[in-house]
Design an enzyme around this catalytic site. Structure first.
Site, PDB file in Angstrom:
ATOM      1  NE  ARG A  23      -4.115  -1.729  -0.142  1.00 55.68           N
ATOM      2  CZ  ARG A  23      -5.330  -1.415   0.345  1.00 55.68           C
ATOM      3  NH1 ARG A  23      -5.548  -0.270   0.915  1.00 55.68           N
ATOM      4  NH2 ARG A  23      -6.314  -2.268   0.233  1.00 55.68           N
ATOM      5  NE  ARG A  27      -7.073   5.954   2.257  1.00 58.27           N
ATOM      6  CZ  ARG A  27      -8.000   5.333   2.974  1.00 58.27           C
ATOM      7  NH1 ARG A  27      -9.076   5.970   3.355  1.00 58.27           N
ATOM      8  NH2 ARG A  27      -7.842   4.069   3.313  1.00 58.27           N
ATOM      9  NE  ARG A  36      -9.433   8.341  -3.383  1.00 60.29           N
ATOM     10  CZ  ARG A  36     -10.719   8.697  -3.480  1.00 60.29           C
ATOM     11  NH1 ARG A  36     -11.095   9.588  -4.346  1.00 60.29           N
ATOM     12  NH2 ARG A  36     -11.622   8.123  -2.700  1.00 60.29           N
ATOM     13  CG  ASP A  73      -8.848  -2.240  -4.921  1.00 58.14           C
ATOM     14  OD1 ASP A  73      -8.263  -1.692  -3.984  1.00 58.14           O
ATOM     15  OD2 ASP A  73      -9.666  -3.168  -4.751  1.00 58.14           O
ATOM     16  CE1 TYR A 151     -13.599  -6.417   0.416  1.00 55.61           C
ATOM     17  CE2 TYR A 151     -11.999  -8.062  -0.278  1.00 55.61           C
ATOM     18  CZ  TYR A 151     -12.331  -6.970   0.496  1.00 55.61           C
ATOM     19  OH  TYR A 151     -11.413  -6.423   1.348  1.00 55.61           O
TER      20      TYR A 151
HETATM   21  O1  1CP Z   1       0.668   0.884  -3.359  1.00 60.19           O
HETATM   22  C1  1CP Z   1      -0.308   0.095  -3.356  1.00 60.19           C
HETATM   23  O2  1CP Z   1      -0.217  -1.009  -2.817  1.00 60.19           O
HETATM   24  C2  1CP Z   1      -1.563   0.610  -3.983  1.00 60.19           C
HETATM   25  C3  1CP Z   1      -2.312  -0.331  -4.860  1.00 60.19           C
HETATM   26  C4  1CP Z   1      -3.389  -1.133  -4.138  1.00 60.19           C
HETATM   27  C5  1CP Z   1      -3.334  -2.495  -3.843  1.00 60.19           C
HETATM   28  C6  1CP Z   1      -2.176  -3.434  -4.028  1.00 60.19           C
HETATM   29  C7  1CP Z   1      -4.666  -0.645  -3.734  1.00 60.19           C
HETATM   30  C8  1CP Z   1      -5.146   0.735  -3.834  1.00 60.19           C
HETATM   31  N1  1CP Z   1      -5.392  -1.723  -3.279  1.00 60.19           N
HETATM   32  C9  1CP Z   1      -4.613  -2.853  -3.329  1.00 60.19           C
HETATM   33  C10 1CP Z   1      -4.998  -4.221  -2.990  1.00 60.19           C
HETATM   34  C11 1CP Z   1      -6.187  -4.470  -2.141  1.00 60.19           C
HETATM   35  N2  1CP Z   1      -7.419  -3.886  -2.207  1.00 60.19           N
HETATM   36  C12 1CP Z   1      -6.252  -5.497  -1.180  1.00 60.19           C
HETATM   37  C13 1CP Z   1      -5.117  -6.475  -0.901  1.00 60.19           C
HETATM   38  C14 1CP Z   1      -4.024  -5.845  -0.136  1.00 60.19           C
HETATM   39  C15 1CP Z   1      -4.276  -5.582   1.322  1.00 60.19           C
HETATM   40  O3  1CP Z   1      -4.583  -6.535   2.052  1.00 60.19           O
HETATM   41  O4  1CP Z   1      -4.104  -4.423   1.738  1.00 60.19           O
HETATM   42  C16 1CP Z   1      -7.542  -5.488  -0.616  1.00 60.19           C
HETATM   43  C17 1CP Z   1      -8.092  -6.405   0.462  1.00 60.19           C
HETATM   44  C18 1CP Z   1      -8.285  -4.456  -1.276  1.00 60.19           C
HETATM   45  C19 1CP Z   1      -9.710  -4.114  -1.064  1.00 60.19           C
HETATM   46  C20 1CP Z   1      -9.888  -2.685  -0.741  1.00 60.19           C
HETATM   47  N3  1CP Z   1      -9.698  -1.666  -1.644  1.00 60.19           N
HETATM   48  C21 1CP Z   1     -10.195  -2.101   0.505  1.00 60.19           C
HETATM   49  C22 1CP Z   1     -10.344  -2.876   1.805  1.00 60.19           C
HETATM   50  C23 1CP Z   1     -11.727  -3.011   2.260  1.00 60.19           C
HETATM   51  C24 1CP Z   1     -11.833  -3.974   3.422  1.00 60.19           C
HETATM   52  O5  1CP Z   1     -12.503  -4.984   3.238  1.00 60.19           O
HETATM   53  O6  1CP Z   1     -11.235  -3.720   4.488  1.00 60.19           O
HETATM   54  C25 1CP Z   1     -10.262  -0.701   0.332  1.00 60.19           C
HETATM   55  C26 1CP Z   1     -10.622   0.351   1.343  1.00 60.19           C
HETATM   56  C27 1CP Z   1      -9.905  -0.450  -1.030  1.00 60.19           C
HETATM   57  C28 1CP Z   1      -9.742   0.883  -1.697  1.00 60.19           C
HETATM   58  C29 1CP Z   1      -8.333   1.244  -2.022  1.00 60.19           C
HETATM   59  N4  1CP Z   1      -7.482   0.508  -2.834  1.00 60.19           N
HETATM   60  C30 1CP Z   1      -6.284   1.166  -2.984  1.00 60.19           C
HETATM   61  C31 1CP Z   1      -6.376   2.386  -2.228  1.00 60.19           C
HETATM   62  C32 1CP Z   1      -5.295   3.429  -2.140  1.00 60.19           C
HETATM   63  C33 1CP Z   1      -7.637   2.414  -1.626  1.00 60.19           C
HETATM   64  C34 1CP Z   1      -8.210   3.542  -0.761  1.00 60.19           C
HETATM   65  C35 1CP Z   1      -9.211   4.311  -1.540  1.00 60.19           C
HETATM   66  C36 1CP Z   1      -8.995   5.792  -1.600  1.00 60.19           C
HETATM   67  O7  1CP Z   1      -7.907   6.321  -1.888  1.00 60.19           O
HETATM   68  O8  1CP Z   1      -9.993   6.453  -1.346  1.00 60.19           O
END
Ligand code: 1CP
Length: 344
Positions: A23, A27, A36, A73, A151
């Protein structure tokens, strides 16, 4: 030009231990927040190659990591299978019509077509490769079929996994059909990411710990291994990282043709090394909340270095960085990993 990150994934000796953070594009970076805001909706950012490329490169330039990870994502996969994803502010991802039965599954788009619809991801990869320095690697990724299925079945994130577990114990055939379909999409999707130019693959099984250890292979690991073996046969030069989060009880049973095992923060690194260090390169595993303190970060980086000794190791966090971590502390982590492993 050889990439230190790729060399390290294959267990070759490197001048220092490379590091990146799960990640890392996100943010906690004001520069990410600016892009964003311009994108409006989070999915718009994923769909726009120019902006997705920009935020992918930010942590390389700002923090000094050794590898970039594609900005996207895991949930774009079910979205393009026809599941209508949205991100509700403050609530996370939502699918309007989760899979309840076989008819819902059969409505989803076929493997080939779903993988072909993810063109914005492949376009982003091509753009990143034009702009990323030759000595840095680009990591492409997918969610593991199990993590994606949670999901798709629950319709959102969950604390209890009760809907998918009800299916696991009362209708396992349906769960396997869902996992089969997702696995087949993911194989083609990752193959297309490789063809677009990624240097390394990571498979995130973020919700591995939701499965009881005796059922983990059946409902998750075997599908991850199938994806890895499919890719390894065709693209042996592309290293594969498996990251199943929170399954220390399964470490004795880990098998498969892949290169790097991602160790999460709840598994002691010395334990992972004893169980898997001869067979796989290990990645990890600082508890991400240590980033709130520079002292706690240095202490942990030194402890990990003491165990791994710069051999068959990639530094990382044991899960994703949180949004309120100061940028200076993230930089400190990267610098400390480089310092202790002898980067000149
Ligand atoms: O640098 C990076 O790693 C950014 C790229 C990235 C990756 C690899 C994002 C951007 N998401 C992911 C993978 C991801 N997405 C996972 C697997 C990794 C982990 O365990 O952290 C999972 C479970 C998700 C699902 C997801 N996407 C959630 C989690 C929800 C939950 O069930 O808890 C959320 C909040 C997102 C949105 C998201 N994806 C990425 C970002 C930066 C965000 C936040 C959204 C925003 O900026 O508003």
């Amino acid at each position: 030009m050889s990439k230190i990150f790729v060399d390290a994934c294959f267990g070759k000796e490197t001048p220092y231990t490379p590091v990146w953070m799960m990640r890392q594009a996100g943010r906690y970076l004001p520069e990410y927040m600016a892009v964003r805001a311009k994108a409006g909706d989070f999915l718009n950012l994923c769909h726009n190659p120019e902006m997705a490329c920009e935020v992918t490169l930010q942590p390389v330039d700002i923090i000094g990591v050794d590898a970039a990870i594609l900005f996207s994502d895991i949930l774009v996969i079910p979205d393009e299978m026809g599941m209508d994803l949205s991100f509700v502010k403050g609530e996370g991802p939502k699918f309007s019509d989760p899979i309840k039965d076989e008819a819902d599954l059969n409505r989803l788009i076929g493997e080939e077509e779903a993988a072909n619809k993810l063109t914005y991801v492949y376009d982003t990869i091509k753009l990143i490769k034009e702009r990323l320095a030759d000595d840095k690697a680009l990591i492409g990724f997918t969610g593991a079929p199990w993590t994606l299925a949670t999901y798709m079945i629950e319709g959102q994130g969950t604390k209890t996994y009760n809907i998918c577990k009800k299916m696991m114990y009362s209708n396992p055939e349906l769960l396997h059909k869902i996992l089969r379909k997702v696995t087949d999409v993911v194989k083609l999707y990752m193959e297309k990411q490789i063809q677009a130019g990624i240097d390394v693959v990571q498979i995130f099984d973020s919700w591995a710990a939701a499965i009881e250890p005796g059922k983990y292979d059946e409902f998750s690991w075997q599908y991850m291994v199938e994806i890895a073996e499919y890719l390894k046969e065709k693209y042996p030069h592309i290293p594969i990282i498996m990251f199943p989060k929170g399954i220390p009880a399964f470490l004795d049973k880990v098998y498969g043709n892949f290169d790097v095992f991602g160790v999460d923060w709840s598994t002691p690194m010395a334990f992972a090394k004893e169980k898997l260090g001869d067979k796989y390169v290990l990645q990890g595993n600082m508890e991400p909340c240590r980033l709130y303190s520079k002292e706690a970060t240095t202490e942990c980086v030194e402890a990990i270095q003491n165990i791994m000794q710069g051999k068959r190791h990639i530094f990382n966090l044991g899960h994703g960085i949180l949004p309120d971590v100061p940028v200076a502390n993230a930089k400190h982590f990267i610098n400390e990993c480089h310092r202790v492993s002898g980067k000149k």
